[in-house]
Design a protein around this motif. Structure first.
Motif, PDB file in Angstrom:
ATOM      1  N   ILE A 196       0.832  -1.212   0.000  1.00 45.21           N
ATOM      2  CA  ILE A 196       0.000   0.000   0.000  1.00 45.21           C
ATOM      3  C   ILE A 196       0.861   1.253   0.000  1.00 45.21           C
ATOM      4  O   ILE A 196       0.631   2.200  -0.767  1.00 45.21           O
ATOM      5  N   ASP A 197       1.878   1.279   0.875  1.00 44.48           N
ATOM      6  CA  ASP A 197       2.776   2.442   0.943  1.00 44.48           C
ATOM      7  C   ASP A 197       3.465   2.688  -0.387  1.00 44.48           C
ATOM      8  O   ASP A 197       3.601   3.834  -0.837  1.00 44.48           O
ATOM      9  N   GLU A 198       3.922   1.596  -1.018  1.00 42.70           N
ATOM     10  CA  GLU A 198       4.646   1.728  -2.282  1.00 42.70           C
ATOM     11  C   GLU A 198       3.742   2.285  -3.376  1.00 42.70           C
ATOM     12  O   GLU A 198       4.167   3.124  -4.190  1.00 42.70           O
ATOM     13  N   LEU A 199       2.489   1.847  -3.417  1.00 39.75           N
ATOM     14  CA  LEU A 199       1.542   2.377  -4.404  1.00 39.75           C
ATOM     15  C   LEU A 199       1.264   3.854  -4.156  1.00 39.75           C
ATOM     16  O   LEU A 199       1.227   4.663  -5.097  1.00 39.75           O
ATOM     17  N   LEU A 227      -4.324  -2.051   9.046  1.00 36.94           N
ATOM     18  CA  LEU A 227      -4.099  -1.549   7.690  1.00 36.94           C
ATOM     19  C   LEU A 227      -3.795  -0.054   7.715  1.00 36.94           C
ATOM     20  O   LEU A 227      -4.416   0.713   8.456  1.00 36.94           O
ATOM     21  N   ARG A 228      -2.836   0.351   6.877  1.00 36.22           N
ATOM     22  CA  ARG A 228      -2.551   1.779   6.689  1.00 36.22           C
ATOM     23  C   ARG A 228      -3.742   2.428   5.979  1.00 36.22           C
ATOM     24  O   ARG A 228      -4.587   1.740   5.433  1.00 36.22           O
ATOM     25  N   PRO A 229      -3.796   3.764   5.956  1.00 40.37           N
ATOM     26  CA  PRO A 229      -4.905   4.436   5.257  1.00 40.37           C
ATOM     27  C   PRO A 229      -5.048   3.974   3.814  1.00 40.37           C
ATOM     28  O   PRO A 229      -4.082   3.969   3.040  1.00 40.37           O
ATOM     29  N   ILE A 230      -6.252   3.553   3.461  1.00 35.59           N
ATOM     30  CA  ILE A 230      -6.591   3.101   2.109  1.00 35.59           C
ATOM     31  C   ILE A 230      -7.479   4.170   1.474  1.00 35.59           C
ATOM     32  O   ILE A 230      -8.293   4.794   2.152  1.00 35.59           O
ATOM     33  N   THR A 231      -7.324   4.391   0.186  1.00 34.69           N
ATOM     34  CA  THR A 231      -8.207   5.358  -0.479  1.00 34.69           C
ATOM     35  C   THR A 231      -9.665   4.973  -0.241  1.00 34.69           C
ATOM     36  O   THR A 231     -10.503   5.824   0.081  1.00 34.69           O
ATOM     37  N   LYS A 235     -11.992   2.653  11.254  1.00 34.40           N
ATOM     38  CA  LYS A 235     -11.150   3.318  10.257  1.00 34.40           C
ATOM     39  C   LYS A 235     -11.631   4.749  10.028  1.00 34.40           C
ATOM     40  O   LYS A 235     -12.826   5.045  10.093  1.00 34.40           O
ATOM     41  N   GLN A 236     -10.700   5.630   9.728  1.00 36.50           N
ATOM     42  CA  GLN A 236     -11.031   7.051   9.548  1.00 36.50           C
ATOM     43  C   GLN A 236     -11.273   7.426   8.085  1.00 36.50           C
ATOM     44  O   GLN A 236     -11.855   8.459   7.798  1.00 36.50           O
ATOM     45  N   GLN A 237     -10.778   6.579   7.179  1.00 28.89           N
ATOM     46  CA  GLN A 237     -10.936   6.878   5.753  1.00 28.89           C
ATOM     47  C   GLN A 237     -12.195   6.185   5.201  1.00 28.89           C
ATOM     48  O   GLN A 237     -12.900   5.510   5.926  1.00 28.89           O
ATOM     49  N   ARG A 238     -12.445   6.360   3.928  1.00 28.13           N
ATOM     50  CA  ARG A 238     -13.680   5.879   3.315  1.00 28.13           C
ATOM     51  C   ARG A 238     -13.829   4.372   3.457  1.00 28.13           C
ATOM     52  O   ARG A 238     -12.922   3.599   3.125  1.00 28.13           O
ATOM     53  N   THR A 239     -15.000   3.963   3.934  1.00 27.32           N
ATOM     54  CA  THR A 239     -15.293   2.542   4.115  1.00 27.32           C
ATOM     55  C   THR A 239     -16.568   2.166   3.361  1.00 27.32           C
ATOM     56  O   THR A 239     -17.480   2.980   3.216  1.00 27.32           O
ATOM     57  N   VAL A 240     -16.616   0.905   2.912  1.00 22.58           N
ATOM     58  CA  VAL A 240     -17.727   0.459   2.071  1.00 22.58           C
ATOM     59  C   VAL A 240     -18.152  -0.947   2.470  1.00 22.58           C
ATOM     60  O   VAL A 240     -17.312  -1.814   2.695  1.00 22.58           O
ATOM     61  N   TYR A 241     -19.466  -1.155   2.554  1.00 25.99           N
ATOM     62  CA  TYR A 241     -20.030  -2.505   2.562  1.00 25.99           C
ATOM     63  C   TYR A 241     -20.314  -2.867   1.109  1.00 25.99           C
ATOM     64  O   TYR A 241     -20.971  -2.105   0.398  1.00 25.99           O
ATOM     65  N   GLY A 267       1.565  12.809   6.383  1.00 28.98           N
ATOM     66  CA  GLY A 267       1.777  12.005   7.574  1.00 28.98           C
ATOM     67  C   GLY A 267       0.841  12.346   8.722  1.00 28.98           C
ATOM     68  O   GLY A 267       0.916  11.738   9.803  1.00 28.98           O
ATOM     69  N   LYS A 268      -0.061  13.280   8.513  1.00 30.53           N
ATOM     70  CA  LYS A 268      -1.002  13.691   9.552  1.00 30.53           C
ATOM     71  C   LYS A 268      -2.317  12.914   9.416  1.00 30.53           C
ATOM     72  O   LYS A 268      -2.671  12.476   8.316  1.00 30.53           O
ATOM     73  N   PRO A 269      -3.056  12.748  10.512  1.00 32.22           N
ATOM     74  CA  PRO A 269      -4.350  12.055  10.438  1.00 32.22           C
ATOM     75  C   PRO A 269      -5.329  12.824   9.545  1.00 32.22           C
ATOM     76  O   PRO A 269      -5.315  14.054   9.506  1.00 32.22           O
ATOM     77  N   PHE A 270      -6.155  12.094   8.834  1.00 33.67           N
ATOM     78  CA  PHE A 270      -7.178  12.731   8.003  1.00 33.67           C
ATOM     79  C   PHE A 270      -8.388  11.822   7.921  1.00 33.67           C
ATOM     80  O   PHE A 270      -8.321  10.628   8.245  1.00 33.67           O
ATOM     81  N   LYS A 271      -9.524  12.387   7.470  1.00 34.02           N
ATOM     82  CA  LYS A 271     -10.781  11.648   7.455  1.00 34.02           C
ATOM     83  C   LYS A 271     -11.421  11.674   6.067  1.00 34.02           C
ATOM     84  O   LYS A 271     -10.958  12.375   5.158  1.00 34.02           O
ATOM     85  N   THR A 272     -12.517  10.933   5.978  1.00 31.41           N
ATOM     86  CA  THR A 272     -13.235  10.791   4.714  1.00 31.41           C
ATOM     87  C   THR A 272     -13.597  12.132   4.092  1.00 31.41           C
ATOM     88  O   THR A 272     -13.418  12.351   2.884  1.00 31.41           O
ATOM     89  N   LYS A 273     -14.099  13.054   4.897  1.00 29.87           N
ATOM     90  CA  LYS A 273     -14.579  14.331   4.376  1.00 29.87           C
ATOM     91  C   LYS A 273     -13.467  15.188   3.789  1.00 29.87           C
ATOM     92  O   LYS A 273     -13.739  16.132   3.051  1.00 29.87           O
ATOM     93  N   ASP A 274     -12.221  14.836   4.092  1.00 33.79           N
ATOM     94  CA  ASP A 274     -11.103  15.669   3.662  1.00 33.79           C
ATOM     95  C   ASP A 274     -10.739  15.487   2.191  1.00 33.79           C
ATOM     96  O   ASP A 274      -9.962  16.275   1.648  1.00 33.79           O
ATOM     97  N   TYR A 275     -11.259  14.452   1.530  1.00 37.20           N
ATOM     98  CA  TYR A 275     -10.887  14.267   0.123  1.00 37.20           C
ATOM     99  C   TYR A 275     -12.091  13.890  -0.745  1.00 37.20           C
ATOM    100  O   TYR A 275     -12.007  13.083  -1.656  1.00 37.20           O
ATOM    101  N   MET A 276     -13.220  14.533  -0.481  1.00 36.79           N
ATOM    102  CA  MET A 276     -14.427  14.321  -1.288  1.00 36.79           C
ATOM    103  C   MET A 276     -14.436  15.257  -2.489  1.00 36.79           C
ATOM    104  O   MET A 276     -13.804  16.307  -2.483  1.00 36.79           O
ATOM    105  N   SER A 277     -15.206  14.876  -3.507  1.00 38.20           N
ATOM    106  CA  SER A 277     -15.381  15.705  -4.690  1.00 38.20           C
ATOM    107  C   SER A 277     -16.812  15.518  -5.197  1.00 38.20           C
ATOM    108  O   SER A 277     -17.418  14.469  -4.974  1.00 38.20           O
TER     109      SER A 277
END
Length: 655
Positions: free
Chosen positions: A424-427, A449-453, A492-498, A610-620
């Motif tokens: 994941i880090d390498e990608l 798991l590290r932060p995933i898109t 998890k703080q990033q986008r999650t999906v069922y 390297g700072k914490p971030f959440k789903t709302k921080d990268y919406m479009s």
């Protein structure tokens, strides 16, 4: 009075008698014609096909040194001299998806590199090969087509490669329901008899088309007395059996395939430290089966494959549902996995369980950076093969050679690989986004798991019994692992999906149970997709009866959104994939507009910080054409819609 009545009604009676006589004559004529048609020989049925074909017959040629082209031109002249008009076609500009519309096809092809045809016919050859392995394509799709193939080759390269291209065309055309008029002609340039053999083969083809009523196969004469309708809609069970026989289940090959010793033993009796006594995950039998399905095997446990949607958007024909829901560029997306192994044997598995299974990592382990490098290299090679394919423009091809997205969901369970975080880090270092799917059996690995898109959990069923029946998990405590995985997702703080896969008669009726699961994981998004029919196998009882329509999926999605009490609403749809997206209203709906798309550049900047971030921080913002209920049905209007003609034989349709 009686006499007058009889006289006055006489014209009417005569008219009635004439009508009955005419009807009887028409009935007897049609019956006679129908009986006669059933006795027609090849001679009688081919002439109408030649004079009034659905499309003008095609004569394809692919030549590297000019021999095949010269032969094809000679055949073209011979056909014309017999009043049979064919189009002489260089396949580099031909659209393979038009093949089901053809009624007559002749192929003259040389075998060039490693058993393959020349590049000009590469895409058509690949399309046929992949179509025979693609469960989405009916095995009678070419049932309206009659064909014959001639090959030019050299036995000096070995019998296995001798005219492999022509033989491949014959095998795949037949597997897709086409009727072979005469057997494959094979010429050997080293023997100097190509012209003589081609002349005889051409004579057989012309004789068949002119109607001598025989098929010559391996020197045997077969009289063909079937009616035209019988030929067009012949039962395709033989082809299905051939395809299924290529599928290998791990349970079936246990103890039968080539064995490997656990580690390399040196002369002094010590095991090689590099392997540490562990085996390769992919055995030769499994590798052969996966390669037939188009996989490129990386190292000892990873794989990459070119997605059909990647090809589609390269050709300007639309992207997958992830393009509609999240704004990925399908032609710049790489589908790969660092672990071909899985802990489930799902009834709707796309791979028919040809991949390994296991509860833990017990194989040799390849370097994560090497996996990423090799996956990108193999992906780019497959993209380059699309050069010259109809619809592919240079600009799109260059973009495709620089992947910006990675779907870690090809097959198996990617988080089983111990170095998944390094992958994941390498990608992310290369600014490639990550969409990772897990099968909800490894809750602890989800936590770390590290932060995933975008992180997915497959929610294939809503109750313990139905999950066991559908996923057929290896773990005895599968339900506890499943629930704990949903809890881990919630953290998890990033986008999650069922990800829900609806199977009619199995799980599509469990609205209340699914609603209860929402409270456990509280995902940002819910993808609801109808199951895709994978074909009949001994490992799955799924049939077309279990496949929901898009309207069924929409109805289920609306009901689930209503059950959430307004927490979720239906946001997007992709009708082509029979897929609908639910999203959290508070997070993704701003001033009445949906924001389900992703700002990928912002995501990578957030990761790099390297700072914490959440789903709302990268919406479009989601474009209007992708939203639920839009006229486009989730199809990008900048793309060109191309509808395929598909005919699944009677064997694949419900009774």
């Amino acid at each position: 009075m009686t006499t007058n009545m009889f006289v006055s009604s006489l014209p009417s009676r005569l008219a009635l008698f004439a009508l009955l006589s005419f009807s009887t004559s028409v009935f007897l004529f049609r019956k006679s014609r129908r009986l006669r048609k059933q006795r027609l020989t090849v001679k009688e049925i081919n002439i109408p096909n030649l004079t009034t074909p659905l499309r003008k017959p095609k004569l394809f040629f692919a030549s590297q040194t000019g021999t095949s082209e010269a032969l094809a031109r000679n055949l073209h002249v011979l056909l014309a001299s017999n009043g049979i008009d064919f189009d002489l076609v260089d396949p580099r500009s031909y659209e393979p998806e038009d093949l089901p519309k053809e009624s007559l096809v002749l192929i003259v092809v040389s075998t060039w590199d490693d058993g393959n045809p020349p590049p000009s016919m590469g895409f058509l050859y690949q399309w046929l090969s992949e179509s025979t392995e693609d469960f989405r394509i009916g095995k009678s799709i070419l049932s309206r087509c009659k064909f014959a193939a001639f090959g030019v080759g050299s036995r000096s390269y070995g019998e296995e490669r001798f005219n492999a291209a022509a033989k491949g065309f014959s095998r795949w055309m037949r597997a897709l329901g086409a009727m072979e008029m005469v057997g494959v002609g094979v010429g050997d340039v080293d023997e100097g008899d190509v012209n003589e053999i081609f002349e005889k083969w051409s004579g057989d083809v012309v004789a068949f088309l002119m109607g001598d009523g025989v098929l010559r196969e391996n020197g045997r004469v077969v009289v063909n007395s079937e009616s035209e309708d019988d030929q067009l809609y012949d039962d395709d069970s033989d082809q299905e059996s051939d395809v299924e026989s290529d599928v290998v289940d791990l349970e079936d090959i246990a103890g039968k395939g080539p064995t490997r010793k656990s580690g390399v033993v040196k002369e002094n009796g010590e095991k090689d430290a590099k392997t540490n006594g562990l085996r390769d995950m992919v055995t030769p039998v499994i590798m052969t089966s996966l390669q037939k399905q188009g996989y490129k095997i990386i190292g000892s446990h990873s794989g990459v494959k070119l997605c059909r949607w990647t090809k589609s958007q390269l050709r300007g024909r639309g992207g997958c549902y992830k393009h509609s829901f999240y704004g990925i560029e399908s032609h710049r997306c790489m589908e790969t996995t660092p672990s071909l192994a899985c802990a489930n044997k799902c009834v709707f598995c796309w791979r028919h369980h040809t991949n390994p299974v296991g509860k833990e990592w017990r194989w040799k382990m390849d370097d994560p950076i090497e996996i990423v490098n090799s996956a990108l290299d193999e992906h780019k090679k497959m993209i380059k093969q699309m050069k010259g394919v109809p619809g592919v423009k240079q600009e799109r091809l260059l973009e495709g050679l620089s992947p910006r997205h990675c779907a870690l969901s090809l097959v198996g369970e990617p988080i089983m690989y111990p170095e998944i975080n390094t992958v994941i880090d390498e990608l992310h270092k290369r600014r490639i986004s990550t969409f990772l799917v897990t099968n909800a059996q490894f809750p602890d690995k989800i936590k770390f798991l590290r932060p995933i898109t975008q992180l997915y959990v497959s929610v294939d069923a809503a109750t313990k019994d139905s999950l066991k029946a559908i996923d057929r998990p290896l773990f005895s405590d599968f339900w506890e692992r499943f629930v704990d995985s949903l809890k881990s997702l919630h953290g998890k703080q990033q986008r999650t999906v069922y990800r829900l896969t609806l199977v009619k008669g199995w799980n599509a009726e469990d609205i209340d149970a699914y609603s209860n699961l929402l409270d456990i994981g509280q995902p940002d998004l819910i993808e609801i997709k109808g199951v895709t029919y994978c074909g009949s196998t001994s490992t799955s009882s799924i049939t077309m009866k279990n496949v929901p329509w898009h309207e069924d999926v929409k109805e289920f999605s609306e009901a689930l959104a209503m059950k959430s009490g307004g927490k979720y609403e239906v946001a997007c749809e992709h009708a082509h994939s029979v897929c609908v997206l639910l999203a959290k209203v508070d997070d993704f709906k701003i001033n009445g507009q949906w924001y389900t798309w992703i700002d990928y550049e912002k995501f990578h900047n957030l990761v790099a910080s390297g700072k914490p971030f959440k789903t709302k921080d990268y919406m479009s913002q989601t474009p209007s054409w992708a939203t639920y209920g839009a006229e486009e049905g989730g199809f990008d209007p900048d793309q060109i819609r191309y509808k395929k003609e598909r005919r699944h034989g009677s064997k694949t349709l419900p009774n």
